[in-house]
Write a protein that holds these residues in place. Structure first.
Motif, PDB file in Angstrom:
ATOM      1  N   UNK A   1      92.532  65.933  58.896  1.00 40.60           N
ATOM      2  CA  UNK A   1      93.673  66.323  59.728  1.00 40.60           C
ATOM      3  C   UNK A   1      94.973  65.935  59.044  1.00 40.60           C
ATOM      4  N   UNK A   2      95.967  66.808  59.147  1.00 37.67           N
ATOM      5  CA  UNK A   2      97.301  66.499  58.611  1.00 37.67           C
ATOM      6  C   UNK A   2      98.249  66.059  59.729  1.00 37.67           C
ATOM      7  N   UNK A   3      97.791  66.144  60.951  1.00 32.94           N
ATOM      8  CA  UNK A   3      98.620  65.786  62.101  1.00 32.94           C
ATOM      9  C   UNK A   3      98.197  64.421  62.646  1.00 32.94           C
ATOM     10  N   UNK A   4      99.150  63.492  62.710  1.00 35.01           N
ATOM     11  CA  UNK A   4      98.859  62.171  63.251  1.00 35.01           C
ATOM     12  C   UNK A   4      98.448  62.280  64.716  1.00 35.01           C
ATOM     13  N   UNK A   5      99.107  63.149  65.460  1.00 33.33           N
ATOM     14  CA  UNK A   5      98.771  63.334  66.879  1.00 33.33           C
ATOM     15  C   UNK A   5      97.347  63.861  67.031  1.00 33.33           C
ATOM     16  N   UNK A   6      96.984  64.879  66.231  1.00 34.53           N
ATOM     17  CA  UNK A   6      95.613  65.404  66.286  1.00 34.53           C
ATOM     18  C   UNK A   6      94.604  64.337  65.881  1.00 34.53           C
ATOM     19  N   UNK A   7      94.932  63.569  64.829  1.00 36.25           N
ATOM     20  CA  UNK A   7      93.993  62.535  64.395  1.00 36.25           C
ATOM     21  C   UNK A   7      93.778  61.504  65.496  1.00 36.25           C
TER      22      UNK A   7
END
Length: 105
Positions: free
Chosen positions: A76-82
């Motif tokens: 994942x490149x998104x901290x929120x998604x991670x």
């Protein structure tokens, strides 16, 4: 339960590591063959990737015990998604290992 590897490459570039190499490196670290999930040609900016969704379903069905990635940004490149994904991994007792970063649960 199985051990798995997730590999992703949005576009093939000379200086980027191939999906096959990501899988090979993860299997070497794991010391065994891993169930493979891969998305070729998909960005890591969101989670709408076919094999990523299949992986999530298998995690939620408690089929995965340990998950390897070459690097966190392949997952994942998104901290929120991670953060959301991390909660799913924790809820299903899945160990997460990024082989090129000090990130091993």
């Amino acid at each position: 339960m199985a051990w798995a590897v997730y590999a992703r490459q949005s576009v093939e570039k000379k200086n980027s590591i191939s999906i096959e190499s990501q899988i090979e490196f993860c299997q070497k670290v794991a010391g065994q063959e891993l169930n493979t999930y891969l998305d070729r040609g998909y960005s890591g900016k969101n989670t709408q990737r076919p094999d990523f969704q299949r992986l999530l379903k298998d995690i939620q069905d408690d089929k995965i015990e340990k998950l390897y990635v070459y690097r966190l940004d392949r997952f994942s490149r998104s901290v929120a998604d991670f953060g959301k994904l991390w909660e799913i991994l924790r809820a299903h007792n899945v160990e997460f290992v990024s082989i090129n970063e000090n990130f091993d649960t």
